[in-house]
Every structure is written in C-alpha cells, then in structure tokens.
Design a protein around this motif. Sequence first.
Motif, PDB file in Angstrom:
ATOM      1  N   PHE A 190       7.967   5.031  10.878  1.00 56.08           N
ATOM      2  CA  PHE A 190       8.177   5.920   9.730  1.00 56.08           C
ATOM      3  C   PHE A 190       9.442   5.509   8.970  1.00 56.08           C
ATOM      4  CE2 PHE A 190      10.289   9.782   8.116  1.00 56.08           C
ATOM      5  CZ  PHE A 190       9.341  10.215   7.200  1.00 56.08           C
ATOM      6  N   LEU A 191      10.524   5.299   9.702  1.00 59.36           N
ATOM      7  CA  LEU A 191      11.791   4.937   9.061  1.00 59.36           C
ATOM      8  C   LEU A 191      11.703   3.587   8.364  1.00 59.36           C
ATOM      9  CD1 LEU A 191      14.235   6.115  11.867  1.00 59.36           C
ATOM     10  CD2 LEU A 191      13.807   7.241   9.681  1.00 59.36           C
ATOM     11  N   SER A 192      10.928   2.668   8.983  1.00 57.72           N
ATOM     12  CA  SER A 192      10.851   1.330   8.390  1.00 57.72           C
ATOM     13  C   SER A 192      10.055   1.333   7.091  1.00 57.72           C
ATOM     14  CB  SER A 192      10.237   0.349   9.391  1.00 57.72           C
ATOM     15  OG  SER A 192       8.857   0.602   9.514  1.00 57.72           O
ATOM     16  N   PHE A 193       9.213   2.347   6.877  1.00 57.79           N
ATOM     17  CA  PHE A 193       8.407   2.405   5.646  1.00 57.79           C
ATOM     18  C   PHE A 193       9.158   3.047   4.485  1.00 57.79           C
ATOM     19  CE2 PHE A 193       4.292   2.441   8.326  1.00 57.79           C
ATOM     20  CZ  PHE A 193       4.198   1.058   8.223  1.00 57.79           C
ATOM     21  N   ILE A 194      10.213   3.781   4.762  1.00 55.70           N
ATOM     22  CA  ILE A 194      10.907   4.530   3.713  1.00 55.70           C
ATOM     23  C   ILE A 194      11.366   3.668   2.524  1.00 55.70           C
ATOM     24  CG2 ILE A 194      13.013   5.875   3.224  1.00 55.70           C
ATOM     25  CD1 ILE A 194      12.500   7.456   5.739  1.00 55.70           C
ATOM     26  N   ALA A 220       0.838  -1.201   0.000  1.00 51.16           N
ATOM     27  CA  ALA A 220       0.000   0.000   0.000  1.00 51.16           C
ATOM     28  C   ALA A 220       0.873   1.251   0.000  1.00 51.16           C
ATOM     29  CB  ALA A 220      -0.914  -0.014   1.226  1.00 51.16           C
ATOM     30  N   ILE A 221       1.946   1.233   0.789  1.00 48.19           N
ATOM     31  CA  ILE A 221       2.832   2.400   0.867  1.00 48.19           C
ATOM     32  C   ILE A 221       3.565   2.612  -0.455  1.00 48.19           C
ATOM     33  CG2 ILE A 221       4.963   3.213   1.960  1.00 48.19           C
ATOM     34  CD1 ILE A 221       3.733   1.928   4.561  1.00 48.19           C
ATOM     35  N   ALA A 222       4.021   1.515  -1.056  1.00 49.40           N
ATOM     36  CA  ALA A 222       4.717   1.622  -2.341  1.00 49.40           C
ATOM     37  C   ALA A 222       3.775   2.174  -3.415  1.00 49.40           C
ATOM     38  CB  ALA A 222       5.277   0.262  -2.759  1.00 49.40           C
ATOM     39  N   LEU A 223       2.536   1.639  -3.438  1.00 50.01           N
ATOM     40  CA  LEU A 223       1.556   2.115  -4.422  1.00 50.01           C
ATOM     41  C   LEU A 223       1.251   3.593  -4.226  1.00 50.01           C
ATOM     42  CD1 LEU A 223      -1.275  -0.521  -4.991  1.00 50.01           C
ATOM     43  CD2 LEU A 223       0.347   0.416  -6.646  1.00 50.01           C
ATOM     44  N   ALA A 224       1.075   3.987  -2.962  1.00 52.02           N
ATOM     45  CA  ALA A 224       0.782   5.386  -2.662  1.00 52.02           C
ATOM     46  C   ALA A 224       1.922   6.279  -3.158  1.00 52.02           C
ATOM     47  CB  ALA A 224       0.576   5.564  -1.157  1.00 52.02           C
ATOM     48  N   ALA A 225       3.151   5.873  -2.878  1.00 56.35           N
ATOM     49  CA  ALA A 225       4.302   6.679  -3.300  1.00 56.35           C
ATOM     50  C   ALA A 225       4.380   6.757  -4.819  1.00 56.35           C
ATOM     51  CB  ALA A 225       5.591   6.088  -2.729  1.00 56.35           C
ATOM     52  N   GLY A 226       4.136   5.616  -5.488  1.00 52.02           N
ATOM     53  CA  GLY A 226       4.162   5.596  -6.952  1.00 52.02           C
ATOM     54  C   GLY A 226       3.068   6.473  -7.540  1.00 52.02           C
ATOM     55  N   PHE A 227       1.901   6.447  -6.903  1.00 56.47           N
ATOM     56  CA  PHE A 227       0.780   7.263  -7.376  1.00 56.47           C
ATOM     57  C   PHE A 227       1.086   8.757  -7.213  1.00 56.47           C
ATOM     58  CE2 PHE A 227      -3.243   9.510  -6.558  1.00 56.47           C
ATOM     59  CZ  PHE A 227      -3.870   9.266  -7.770  1.00 56.47           C
ATOM     60  N   ILE A 228       1.579   9.127  -6.042  1.00 58.67           N
ATOM     61  CA  ILE A 228       1.913  10.544  -5.795  1.00 58.67           C
ATOM     62  C   ILE A 228       2.956  11.013  -6.804  1.00 58.67           C
ATOM     63  CG2 ILE A 228       2.948  12.181  -4.144  1.00 58.67           C
ATOM     64  CD1 ILE A 228       1.890  10.312  -1.893  1.00 58.67           C
ATOM     65  N   PHE A 250       5.621  11.762   1.947  1.00 62.18           N
ATOM     66  CA  PHE A 250       4.166  11.680   2.102  1.00 62.18           C
ATOM     67  C   PHE A 250       3.713  10.247   2.380  1.00 62.18           C
ATOM     68  CE2 PHE A 250       3.689  16.000   0.608  1.00 62.18           C
ATOM     69  CZ  PHE A 250       2.505  16.401   1.205  1.00 62.18           C
ATOM     70  N   ALA A 251       4.196   9.310   1.573  1.00 63.03           N
ATOM     71  CA  ALA A 251       3.715   7.930   1.704  1.00 63.03           C
ATOM     72  C   ALA A 251       4.149   7.329   3.048  1.00 63.03           C
ATOM     73  CB  ALA A 251       4.227   7.082   0.539  1.00 63.03           C
ATOM     74  N   SER A 252       5.366   7.608   3.486  1.00 57.65           N
ATOM     75  CA  SER A 252       5.826   7.055   4.768  1.00 57.65           C
ATOM     76  C   SER A 252       5.074   7.675   5.933  1.00 57.65           C
ATOM     77  CB  SER A 252       7.332   7.279   4.954  1.00 57.65           C
ATOM     78  OG  SER A 252       8.046   6.670   3.922  1.00 57.65           O
ATOM     79  N   THR A 253       4.791   8.981   5.824  1.00 55.47           N
ATOM     80  CA  THR A 253       4.029   9.641   6.884  1.00 55.47           C
ATOM     81  C   THR A 253       2.610   9.075   6.940  1.00 55.47           C
ATOM     82  OG1 THR A 253       5.294  11.645   6.506  1.00 55.47           O
ATOM     83  CG2 THR A 253       3.282  11.878   7.791  1.00 55.47           C
ATOM     84  N   PHE A 301      -1.035   3.121   9.894  1.00 50.96           N
ATOM     85  CA  PHE A 301      -0.665   1.793  10.395  1.00 50.96           C
ATOM     86  C   PHE A 301       0.011   1.876  11.760  1.00 50.96           C
ATOM     87  CE2 PHE A 301      -0.030   1.087   5.627  1.00 50.96           C
ATOM     88  CZ  PHE A 301      -1.353   0.721   5.451  1.00 50.96           C
ATOM     89  N   GLY A 302      -0.126   2.997  12.433  1.00 52.54           N
ATOM     90  CA  GLY A 302       0.628   3.198  13.670  1.00 52.54           C
ATOM     91  C   GLY A 302      -0.022   2.628  14.914  1.00 52.54           C
ATOM     92  N   GLU A 303      -1.099   1.842  14.737  1.00 57.65           N
ATOM     93  CA  GLU A 303      -1.871   1.479  15.920  1.00 57.65           C
ATOM     94  C   GLU A 303      -1.349   0.281  16.698  1.00 57.65           C
ATOM     95  OE1 GLU A 303      -4.016   3.478  17.267  1.00 57.65           O
ATOM     96  OE2 GLU A 303      -3.496   4.793  15.603  1.00 57.65           O
TER      97      GLU A 303
END
Lengths: 225, 102
Positions: free
Chosen positions: B37-41, A183-191, A213-216, A222-224
């Motif tokens: 955050f760092l692990s998602f980069i 999901a994060i990779a797709l979001a980054a690619g889309f942005i 943006f995507a990592s934030t 997903f921070g829960e």
Amino acid sequence: MKKPGIKEGVVAGVPVFAGYFPIAVTFGLLAVSVKMTLAGTFCFSAIVFAGASQFMGLTMLGSGAGSGEIVLAAFLLNFRHFLMSASLSSRASFNKKLIPFIAFGITDETFSVASMRAGGVSERFLLGLNFTAYAGWVSGTVAGFAAGNFLPAIVQESISICLYAMFAALLVPAVKKSLKAGAIALAAGFINSVLAYFSLCGAGWGIVVSILFASTAGMILFGEE
Amino acid sequence: MEILVFVVCMGAVTYLPRLLPFYFVDVDRIPAKLRLFLSFIPYAALGALLFPGSMGAVSGKPLVSALGIAAAVIAAWFNESIILTVLLSVIATFILLSAGLS
C-alpha cells in the motif's frame, strides 16, 4: 573495514546536489508564479526539504486548496519515507544525538545513494551526504526565485507548465517499468477528475481521497505475489 | 505569518515519518500488505496531481496546457532526465503561446 566519514559523504552527495539544484530552481520560479514571498519560499525549502511535497503544496495552494488538506496530502505522500528511515535504521547503529539531524535529510535520492552504497554507511557519511543535498536544494530555490522576478511575462507563463511536466517526467519512466504503477496512477487521476467534475469536494481533499482509493485498490488487486 | 504556520506544519509531517522509524520501527515486521500500500502512494499521488490539474497548467488556456503536457509525456518516454523533459515541455509551451493558441 574503515567506516566512511563525512568527506566520503560529501563526495557521494555531489551528484545529488547537481540533480537537486535545477529542480529547486524550478521550485523557486513556481513560487514566484503563485505569488509567494522570498521569505516564505526560502522557509519552505529550508524547513520542509522534500521535493514532491513542496511541489504538491504549491500546486494545491495555486488551486485554492486549504492548508489542512495540503498538510494531510503531504503526510500521505511522505509516508514512504517511513519505510526508508526504517530500512536505513536497520543498517547501522546510530548515535542517538545525531539521529535527529540524519533523519532530517532523508529523501528519495539520499536514501537511494546510501542504500546502494557498497561497504556500508556511518552517521558521519550520512550527515555529509544529506547536507550536501540540502545545500543544493536551498541554494537552488533562492536562485530560482531571483530568476523568476526578472523573466518576461510570456516566459513566466510558459514556465507554469514546469510543475506538471515534472510530474509527467517522474511518472512516465515508472510506468514504462511497471504497468501496475501506470494503472494506479490512471485510477487516481480518473477518481480525482470525477470528483472535480461533479465538484464533490475541494481540490485538496480530492487528491487525498484519490490517493487512498487508488492505493487501496492496488493493494487488493496486486497483492497476490 | 499564516504561510509560516503552514510551512512549519508541512515540515512536521515531512520530518516525523523520517525520524520516528529510527526509534520505533523494525522494518522486517511491517506487514507485506501495508508495505505494498505504501509503495503505491507515490504513483497514485502523481496520477491525482496530473489529472485534472494539468489541464489548467497554463491558466485559462486548456489547449496549450494539454499540448504542453503531451510534449512532456513524449519527452519523458524517450529520455530519463527530468530536467530535459521539463525544458522541452516549457519550450513547446512557449512556442504554442507565441503562436497565439489558447
């Protein structure tokens, strides 16, 4: 328990050497395709010694990104090593004089090998491991550059897919294990695609902005757990 | 000369995150959010590198580029070896180019 020495480190580094060599050959080939010189290519691998950042650097050079954007993107990408070094530094007490040399050779792979090792690590072990990996990386780069200058045009053109194929090869298995990664990779690619389509910024900044943006977003969504 | 300055800067931003934690960081005290955050980069970086850049992988030939990447994705789905995936993708691209696709 006897601390592992430099010899154990070199032995543990052999698989990493074998894994790095062909990837470094790819890097050398690609460097030819973006018209780098032999000296520039050699220095790149000898000074930077980081697979992902180097490939990203070449890709961005090829797409006409400026040096500042590339360096900033590399800095973001390399932040994960911050965590690895922090983790490694907590596992043993190191001789202060050797730390600069040990730190230079910490990569995703050498870190993984060192961390997964039962029975602990020592500074000599790490030096042996890291510099075996380094030897594979630098020698592979030079071999790839040499090969790149002899291949026929259509083969060279085919090889320009290498870099992106490698990114796919790294990403797809990670996505199979974790949908969040996908999901994060797709979001980054889309942005990044949107930024590029509307020419909102240079290719390099687009990558930097997309990563942030995507990592934030990932951290918030997903921070829960 | 310019490339050397660039490479040295790349080296610095690669080396410092590897070096500084040995002196300054206590890994247990990095906040969980920052760690996440760092692990998602890396994943975000791969996504942003692949799109839209991969569609121009083979310069001026978007169809060949897209099919070559598709071959890589399929290969990577069924095996974990990076080298094999890259090799299969290059072979697919070579065949497409030989067939005269653009």
